[in-house]
Write a protein that holds these residues in place. Structure first.
Motif, PDB file in Angstrom:
ATOM      1  N   PHE A 137       0.833  -1.203   0.000  1.00  0.00           N
ATOM      2  CA  PHE A 137       0.000   0.000   0.000  1.00  0.00           C
ATOM      3  C   PHE A 137       0.870   1.257   0.000  1.00  0.00           C
ATOM      4  O   PHE A 137       0.657   2.173  -0.808  1.00  0.00           O
ATOM      5  N   LEU A 138       1.860   1.301   0.893  1.00  0.00           N
ATOM      6  CA  LEU A 138       2.723   2.486   0.999  1.00  0.00           C
ATOM      7  C   LEU A 138       3.501   2.729  -0.280  1.00  0.00           C
ATOM      8  O   LEU A 138       3.593   3.861  -0.763  1.00  0.00           O
ATOM      9  N   HIS A 139       4.062   1.679  -0.848  1.00  0.00           N
ATOM     10  CA  HIS A 139       4.835   1.829  -2.082  1.00  0.00           C
ATOM     11  C   HIS A 139       3.954   2.420  -3.187  1.00  0.00           C
ATOM     12  O   HIS A 139       4.347   3.371  -3.878  1.00  0.00           O
ATOM     13  N   SER A 140       2.742   1.872  -3.326  1.00  0.00           N
ATOM     14  CA  SER A 140       1.826   2.323  -4.382  1.00  0.00           C
ATOM     15  C   SER A 140       1.373   3.763  -4.176  1.00  0.00           C
ATOM     16  O   SER A 140       1.452   4.596  -5.086  1.00  0.00           O
ATOM     17  N   VAL A 141       0.870   4.048  -2.969  1.00  0.00           N
ATOM     18  CA  VAL A 141       0.284   5.365  -2.705  1.00  0.00           C
ATOM     19  C   VAL A 141       1.352   6.462  -2.735  1.00  0.00           C
ATOM     20  O   VAL A 141       1.150   7.534  -3.326  1.00  0.00           O
ATOM     21  N   ILE A 142       2.502   6.190  -2.121  1.00  0.00           N
ATOM     22  CA  ILE A 142       3.564   7.203  -2.090  1.00  0.00           C
ATOM     23  C   ILE A 142       4.103   7.450  -3.501  1.00  0.00           C
ATOM     24  O   ILE A 142       4.377   8.583  -3.890  1.00  0.00           O
ATOM     25  N   MET A 143       4.196   6.396  -4.285  1.00  0.00           N
ATOM     26  CA  MET A 143       4.630   6.554  -5.671  1.00  0.00           C
ATOM     27  C   MET A 143       3.670   7.483  -6.426  1.00  0.00           C
ATOM     28  O   MET A 143       4.093   8.377  -7.161  1.00  0.00           O
ATOM     29  N   SER A 144       2.363   7.288  -6.211  1.00  0.00           N
ATOM     30  CA  SER A 144       1.383   8.142  -6.904  1.00  0.00           C
ATOM     31  C   SER A 144       1.512   9.596  -6.459  1.00  0.00           C
ATOM     32  O   SER A 144       1.338  10.516  -7.251  1.00  0.00           O
ATOM     33  N   LYS A 145       1.840   9.816  -5.170  1.00  0.00           N
ATOM     34  CA  LYS A 145       2.007  11.192  -4.659  1.00  0.00           C
ATOM     35  C   LYS A 145       3.265  11.843  -5.258  1.00  0.00           C
ATOM     36  O   LYS A 145       3.271  13.031  -5.572  1.00  0.00           O
ATOM     37  N   VAL A 146       4.315  11.050  -5.424  1.00  0.00           N
ATOM     38  CA  VAL A 146       5.577  11.564  -5.961  1.00  0.00           C
ATOM     39  C   VAL A 146       5.430  11.917  -7.446  1.00  0.00           C
ATOM     40  O   VAL A 146       6.115  12.796  -7.960  1.00  0.00           O
TER      41      VAL A 146
END
Length: 295
Positions: free
Chosen positions: A65-74
């Motif tokens: 979840f963190l990898h996916s969501v943070i990637m989208s924010k970046v």
């Protein structure tokens, strides 16, 4: 239309997210916040942990979840979804991506989901198996012939369906489906029977947490696993998310619905390329790629 898809459990790898943490102040802040929310240093396990450590349910689900969501924010302004979907756990990543859930609420729900599923797995021994090379209806008929709990759980792509249930029933179903012509019927190294009636205790536990969480109006439709169609009503999104733990993941059908509704460019956001691979087996005519970040 720009479509973003988010992977589920099994996509984790050691070192995941480290490039984001080291190169993006936005990512660093969110990863640090995640450590606080979870009450342990998930970043240490994500960046340096062994495959065995990453396999712990309390780690795996939040890590993906963190990898996916943070990637989208970046990705910043380039991330403008017109439709979203996620495979199983990935549905929660999709709901943060389209504004239904805040980052914090999404992470808390993912953590509670992981713990509830772990408890359900420990309460009753169960497993899953991948069946390759049969039509979906043949797999469904084969499961119906077996005594005990065994159901179709993940409709991943044509010719690849994962079944879920009690260990004895799964083993028997694998025999039956091999006789029906399956190319392979292979028991998977998973902790339990996800997306089956055996997850009912987890569903009840997670339902209370979901009901108590604020769900906003989405910025674009989410194609949910349970119904395989566009959903925009927050109360419907809640209901489908609760039902997801005991219902099958209709991934093939979700992708087909998105294509029918105008999805032409599919970008997988998160670790691995599992969904890009499945996209090619569902419909080769659409563009499917992994998200790329340039720092």
């Amino acid at each position: 239309m720009k479509t973003y898809i988010f992977p589920g459990q099994g996509a984790q790898f050691s070192g995941m997210g480290l490039d984001l943490y080291e190169n993006s102040p936005v990512a660093k802040e969110l990863f640090d916040k995640a450590n606080e929310i979870l009450g342990f240093e998930i970043t240490k396990i994500m960046f340096e942990g062994t495959a065995e450590e990453l396999k712990q349910t309390k780690v795996t689900q939040p890590a993906i979840f963190l990898h996916s969501v943070i990637m989208s924010k970046v990705m910043g302004d380039s991330f403008k979804p017109e439709m979203v979907a996620g495979h199983s756990l990935g549905e929660l990543s999709a709901l943060v991506a389209n504004g239904v859930l805040s980052f914090e609420d999404g992470l808390i729900l993912v953590s509670k989901r992981a713990m509830a599923m772990q408890k359900a797995c420990e309460a009753q021994e169960s497993t899953m198996a991948a069946v390759l090379g049969l039509d979906d209806n043949v797999v469904e008929e084969g499961c119906a012939e077996v005594n005990g709990v065994v159901v179709a759980a993940n409709y991943n792509c044509p010719g690849q369906l994962v079944i879920s249930g009690e260990i004895e029933a799964i083993n028997k179903a694998c025999e039956v489906l091999t006789e029906k012509g399956a190319r392979r019927a292979l028991v998977l190294p998973v902790g339990g029977a996800f997306h089956s009636p055996l997850m009912e205790p987890a569903r009840e536990e997670l339902a209370a947490a979901i009901e108590a969480t604020n769900f906003n109006e989405p910025t674009c439709p989410v194609y949910q696993n349970v119904v395989a169609k566009a959903v925009t009503n927050p109360s419907e999104i809640k209901e489908n998310l609760i039902a997801q733990l005991t219902a099958p993941v209709k991934w093939t059908q979700c992708v087909q619905a998105m294509i029918a509704d105008g999805g032409t460019e599919f970008t997988e956001v998160g670790p691995g390329k599992v969904l890009v691979g499945l996209m090619r087996k569902i419909d080769r005519s659409v563009v499917a790629k992994s998200a790329e970040i340039s720092f």
